[in-house]
Design a protein around this motif. Structure first.
Motif, short mmCIF file in Angstrom:
data_model
loop_
_atom_site.label_atom_id
_atom_site.label_comp_id
_atom_site.label_asym_id
_atom_site.label_seq_id
_atom_site.Cartn_x
_atom_site.Cartn_y
_atom_site.Cartn_z
N THR A 49 0.84 -1.21 0.00
CA THR A 49 0.00 0.00 0.00
C THR A 49 0.87 1.25 0.00
O THR A 49 0.60 2.21 -0.74
CB THR A 49 -0.94 -0.01 1.23
OG1 THR A 49 -1.64 -1.24 1.25
CG2 THR A 49 -1.92 1.15 1.18
N ILE A 50 1.92 1.24 0.81
CA ILE A 50 2.84 2.39 0.85
C ILE A 50 3.45 2.63 -0.54
O ILE A 50 3.53 3.76 -1.03
CB ILE A 50 3.97 2.15 1.89
CG1 ILE A 50 3.39 2.15 3.31
CG2 ILE A 50 5.07 3.20 1.76
CD1 ILE A 50 4.37 1.69 4.39
N ASN A 51 3.83 1.54 -1.18
CA ASN A 51 4.41 1.64 -2.53
C ASN A 51 3.42 2.28 -3.51
O ASN A 51 3.80 3.16 -4.29
CB ASN A 51 4.83 0.25 -3.00
CG ASN A 51 5.52 0.29 -4.35
OD1 ASN A 51 6.50 1.02 -4.52
ND2 ASN A 51 5.01 -0.47 -5.30
N SER A 52 2.14 1.88 -3.44
CA SER A 52 1.14 2.48 -4.35
C SER A 52 1.00 3.97 -4.09
O SER A 52 0.85 4.76 -5.02
CB SER A 52 -0.25 1.88 -4.18
OG SER A 52 -0.19 0.52 -4.07
N TYR A 53 1.06 4.35 -2.81
CA TYR A 53 0.98 5.78 -2.48
C TYR A 53 2.18 6.52 -3.06
O TYR A 53 2.03 7.56 -3.70
CB TYR A 53 0.93 5.96 -0.95
CG TYR A 53 1.05 7.41 -0.54
CD1 TYR A 53 -0.08 8.24 -0.50
CD2 TYR A 53 2.30 7.97 -0.24
CE1 TYR A 53 0.04 9.59 -0.16
CE2 TYR A 53 2.41 9.31 0.10
CZ TYR A 53 1.30 10.11 0.14
OH TYR A 53 1.41 11.45 0.47
N LEU A 54 3.38 5.97 -2.85
CA LEU A 54 4.60 6.67 -3.31
C LEU A 54 4.63 6.80 -4.82
O LEU A 54 5.13 7.78 -5.37
CB LEU A 54 5.85 5.93 -2.82
CG LEU A 54 6.13 6.03 -1.32
CD1 LEU A 54 7.24 5.06 -0.91
CD2 LEU A 54 6.50 7.47 -0.92
N GLY A 56 2.05 7.17 -6.63
CA GLY A 56 0.98 8.05 -7.08
C GLY A 56 -0.27 7.32 -7.54
O GLY A 56 -1.18 7.93 -8.09
N SER A 57 -0.34 6.02 -7.30
CA SER A 57 -1.53 5.31 -7.78
C SER A 57 -2.59 5.12 -6.70
O SER A 57 -3.67 4.61 -6.97
CB SER A 57 -1.15 3.99 -8.44
OG SER A 57 -0.43 3.20 -7.53
N GLN A 58 -2.27 5.51 -5.45
CA GLN A 58 -3.29 5.45 -4.41
C GLN A 58 -3.21 6.70 -3.54
O GLN A 58 -2.16 7.02 -2.99
CB GLN A 58 -3.09 4.20 -3.54
CG GLN A 58 -4.16 4.08 -2.48
CD GLN A 58 -4.11 2.74 -1.75
OE1 GLN A 58 -3.41 1.81 -2.16
NE2 GLN A 58 -4.84 2.64 -0.66
N ALA A 59 -4.35 7.40 -3.42
CA ALA A 59 -4.37 8.61 -2.59
C ALA A 59 -4.65 8.22 -1.15
O ALA A 59 -5.47 7.34 -0.87
CB ALA A 59 -5.44 9.56 -3.11
N VAL A 146 6.34 10.44 -5.22
CA VAL A 146 5.71 11.68 -4.75
C VAL A 146 6.63 12.71 -4.10
O VAL A 146 6.43 13.90 -4.30
CB VAL A 146 4.51 11.42 -3.79
CG1 VAL A 146 3.33 10.87 -4.56
CG2 VAL A 146 4.89 10.51 -2.64
N TYR A 147 7.62 12.27 -3.33
CA TYR A 147 8.43 13.25 -2.60
C TYR A 147 9.67 13.71 -3.35
O TYR A 147 10.47 14.47 -2.83
CB TYR A 147 8.87 12.65 -1.25
CG TYR A 147 7.73 12.26 -0.35
CD1 TYR A 147 6.68 13.14 -0.10
CD2 TYR A 147 7.70 11.01 0.27
CE1 TYR A 147 5.64 12.79 0.73
CE2 TYR A 147 6.66 10.65 1.11
CZ TYR A 147 5.62 11.54 1.33
OH TYR A 147 4.60 11.18 2.17
N GLU A 148 9.86 13.22 -4.56
CA GLU A 148 11.13 13.44 -5.25
C GLU A 148 11.16 14.75 -6.02
O GLU A 148 11.13 14.78 -7.24
CB GLU A 148 11.42 12.24 -6.16
CG GLU A 148 11.57 10.95 -5.35
CD GLU A 148 12.00 9.75 -6.17
OE1 GLU A 148 12.14 9.87 -7.40
OE2 GLU A 148 12.19 8.68 -5.56
N ASN A 149 11.20 15.86 -5.28
CA ASN A 149 11.48 17.14 -5.91
C ASN A 149 12.28 18.00 -4.96
O ASN A 149 12.21 17.86 -3.74
CB ASN A 149 10.18 17.82 -6.39
CG ASN A 149 9.38 18.33 -5.21
OD1 ASN A 149 9.68 19.36 -4.63
ND2 ASN A 149 8.36 17.57 -4.83
#
Ligand code: 2DT
Ligand code: MG
Length: 209
Positions: A49-54, A56-59, A146-149
């Motif tokens: 689940t964490i992977n899907s969030y990271l 961007g496929s699960q909010a 998601v956090y990679e900026n």
């Protein structure tokens, strides 16, 4: 004698994975048992689940994902603890410091962020691979998670510095791979040369409250 519990922390692209692998070789060259672990551990069902969030496929709300990252540590801590108690030196790529730094960088209260990890094992040594914003911008081969900026990562870096405690060593990660590893090894050797270690404790955040 128990093993050491060593954590490598830092922003994305700081070189944590490379350095953990080299450090494992360092232990093996001295005939010491040594295993690697990393958080998030994306192989468990929470990790999936964490992977899907990271990716961007699960909010998920900021609170919900934070608690999942923490739960991912709690589901694995007993097995990590028994390894350490059985003489395995454990090197962990990210831990609860990433948890509190990343979520508080979104604007959530840092004490709230820390609270769910209270009572996890406290590392013997936290090696914080510090990259200046300038070096980070040169390593701008960020992926698509998601956090990679860059802007978010520099906020994360500030938050990390609020989490320092007596187990931390700040490593200048702007040097070459060999220079960074040499600095890491100096700190690890100091611990390895001790005749005995105090029992490992479930008192994370002690020394930073
Ligand atoms: P990796 O790129 O290292 O797989 O990390 N993160 C990590 C959090 O936001 N909270 C946490 O508790 C942990 C362990 C850091 C994936 C991303 O997950 C972030 C980067
Ligand atoms: Mg990453």
């Amino acid at each position: 004698m128990r093993g050491l519990f060593i954590v490598l922390e830092g922003c994305d692209r700081a070189g944590k994975t490379t350095q953990t692998q080299l450090l494992q070789k360092f232990f093996h060259a001295r005939d010491r048992k040594c295993e690697l672990a990393k958080f998030p551990d994306r192989t468990t069902s929470l990790g999936i689940t964490i992977n899907s969030y990271l990716q961007g496929s699960q909010a998920l709300s900021d609170q919900a994902i934070h608690l999942l990252f923490s739960a991912n540590r709690w589901e694995l801590i007993d097995s990590l603890e028994s390894k350490v108690k059985n003489g395995v030196n454990l090197i962990v790529d990210r831990y609860a410091y990433s948890g509190a730094a990343f979520t508080s960088a979104k604007g959530l209260d840092i004490d709230w962020c820390k609270s769910c990890d209270k009572g996890l094992l406290k590392p013997d040594l936290v090696l914080f691979l510090d990259t200046s914003n300038k070096t980070m911008s040169k390593r701008e081969d960020f992926g698509a998670e998601v956090y990679e900026n860059l802007e978010f990562q520099s906020k994360v870096r500030e938050q990390f510095h609020l989490l320092k405690d007596d187990s931390w060593k700040i490593i200048n990660a702007s040097g070459t791979i060999e220079e960074v590893q040499a600095e890491i090894q100096t700190h690890v050797l100091t611990l390895l040369n001790q005749d005995s270690y105090a029992p490992i404790q479930r008192n994370l955040w002690c020394g930073n409250e």
